[in-house]
Design an enzyme around this catalytic site. Structure first.
Site, PDB file in Angstrom:
ATOM      1  N   GLU A 167     -14.837 -35.346 -38.737  1.00 42.78           N
ATOM      2  CA  GLU A 167     -15.216 -34.950 -40.095  1.00 42.78           C
ATOM      3  C   GLU A 167     -16.682 -35.244 -40.410  1.00 42.78           C
ATOM      4  OE1 GLU A 167     -10.735 -35.352 -40.312  1.00 42.78           O
ATOM      5  OE2 GLU A 167     -12.405 -36.302 -39.257  1.00 42.78           O
ATOM      6  N   ILE A 199      -9.149 -28.959 -38.621  1.00 41.32           N
ATOM      7  CA  ILE A 199      -9.231 -28.045 -39.759  1.00 41.32           C
ATOM      8  C   ILE A 199      -9.818 -26.700 -39.339  1.00 41.32           C
ATOM      9  CG2 ILE A 199     -10.354 -27.654 -41.999  1.00 41.32           C
ATOM     10  CD1 ILE A 199     -10.271 -30.644 -42.458  1.00 41.32           C
ATOM     11  N   GLY A 218      -8.375 -33.298 -38.099  1.00 40.78           N
ATOM     12  CA  GLY A 218      -7.090 -33.406 -38.790  1.00 40.78           C
ATOM     13  C   GLY A 218      -5.945 -33.774 -37.878  1.00 40.78           C
ATOM     14  N   ASP A 236      -5.498 -37.424 -38.173  1.00 44.03           N
ATOM     15  CA  ASP A 236      -4.767 -37.713 -39.411  1.00 44.03           C
ATOM     16  C   ASP A 236      -3.272 -37.538 -39.198  1.00 44.03           C
ATOM     17  OD1 ASP A 236      -6.930 -37.995 -41.642  1.00 44.03           O
ATOM     18  OD2 ASP A 236      -7.527 -36.185 -40.583  1.00 44.03           O
ATOM     19  N   ASP A 290     -10.593 -37.789 -45.198  1.00 48.93           N
ATOM     20  CA  ASP A 290      -9.993 -38.186 -46.476  1.00 48.93           C
ATOM     21  C   ASP A 290      -8.509 -37.881 -46.602  1.00 48.93           C
ATOM     22  OD1 ASP A 290     -10.106 -35.443 -46.668  1.00 48.93           O
ATOM     23  OD2 ASP A 290     -11.478 -35.369 -48.368  1.00 48.93           O
TER      24      ASP A 290
END
Length: 304
Positions: free
Chosen positions: A197, A118, A174, A177, A205
């Site tokens: 995170e 991110i 991220g 993810d 999340d």
């Protein structure tokens, strides 16, 4: 239904003739590369910008026929995921899902690493200064943001085309993810993965905590460097794209369903699925190519 019966009869007759022949070579189908030809074909094709794919944070190229290469394309920012990225990934993969010419996708990162995760500087206003004048309204606002960001990677999983992640250097936050939402993961020897995170005060999340436990232990491949890894990823994509798109996309749909359901439920699902998919002309073409010892990449399958 009549067309399906005709196909079934033709298939039965073809198999009968072939199986009773003295020179029948067998029905063994190799699922891996048997030589370097596919890799050379994949890596040797000049990359061209894919039509209808113009983005700020991504670069989409036609790696070869039926294969798209999606690059995270902010190398000067270590491919950090800014606000534009979260929107453009959804747009990109929704287009790919509808692209009848595309049969496989490779995702990689431009520059020295896959992604730093991110872009906190760009995203700070959404996360640290949420809209709303009380707890309930701020919470609704944040929930909307979180679910929209989740969709950025959900679209990869929901895309019916197999998606291969090709990771080099850092795959942070991220990035984990993203790759856990892909179907296959290749990496260079310098690749490393971090779920970061928690270090910035939040629980992941947008997919890592839900998907990572299910992909740990999956068979994967490691390559000496980025160039060799990308060649291998594109070669695999080329091999996948040579097969029936009905068969390939049906396989992905059923694998994802089986991951989250019992064996009995999954068998019932695939029976319902294949009662229509087995009527495809692709089955006849694939069996005929196999029995004639013909390479699948020379078979023309209709778009899907």
């Amino acid at each position: 239904m009549a067309a399906g019966i005709v196909v079934s009869r033709r298939l039965r007759d073809l198999l009968t003739r072939r199986l009773t022949g003295s020179n029948y070579p067998g029905l063994s189908i190799s699922l891996r590369l048997t030589g370097s030809s596919a890799q050379e074909e994949a890596s040797g094709v000049a990359l061209g910008e894919a039509p209808d794919h113009s983005y700020e944070s991504l670069r989409v190229t036609s790696a070869q026929k039926h294969v798209l290469h999606v690059q995270l394309n902010r190398p000067n920012k270590r491919n950090a995921m800014n606000k534009v990225f979260w929107r453009e990934m959804v747009e990109c993969f929704n287009k790919i899902s509808r692209d009848a010419d595309c049969r496989a996708v490779v995702i990689s990162g431009a520059g020295k690493m896959f992604t730093a995760g991110i872009d906190l500087m760009d995203m700070a206003s959404d996360i640290l200064q949420p809209k709303g004048d009380d707890v309930a309204r701020i919470s609704w606002y944040l929930r909307d943001i979180i679910t929209r960001y989740q969709e950025t990677f959900n679209v990869i999983e929901k895309c019916p085309k197999p998606v291969i992640a090709a990771v080099h250097g850092g795959c942070i936050g991220g990035g984990v993810d993203l790759v856990t939402a892909c179907d296959i993961r290749y990496c260079a020897q310098d690749a490393f993965f971090q779920v970061k995170e928690v270090d910035v005060g939040l629980a992941a999340d947008v997919g890592t905590l839900q998907r990572l436990p299910k992909v740990i232990g999956n068979q994967s491949r490691v390559f000496p460097d980025k160039e060799v890894m990308l060649d291998a990823a594109l070669a695999l994509a080329a091999e996948i794209s040579s097969k029936s798109p009905v068969a390939v996309q049906s396989t992905k749909v059923n694998l994802l369903y089986s991951r989250d359901h019992s064996v009995a439920e999954s068998l019932n699902y695939v029976a319902s699925w294949n009662m229509s998919m087995l009527q495809t002309q692709d089955l006849m073409k694939s069996v005929q190519a196999t029995t004639e010892n013909k390479e699948l990449k020379k078979v023309t399958f209709s778009k899907l």
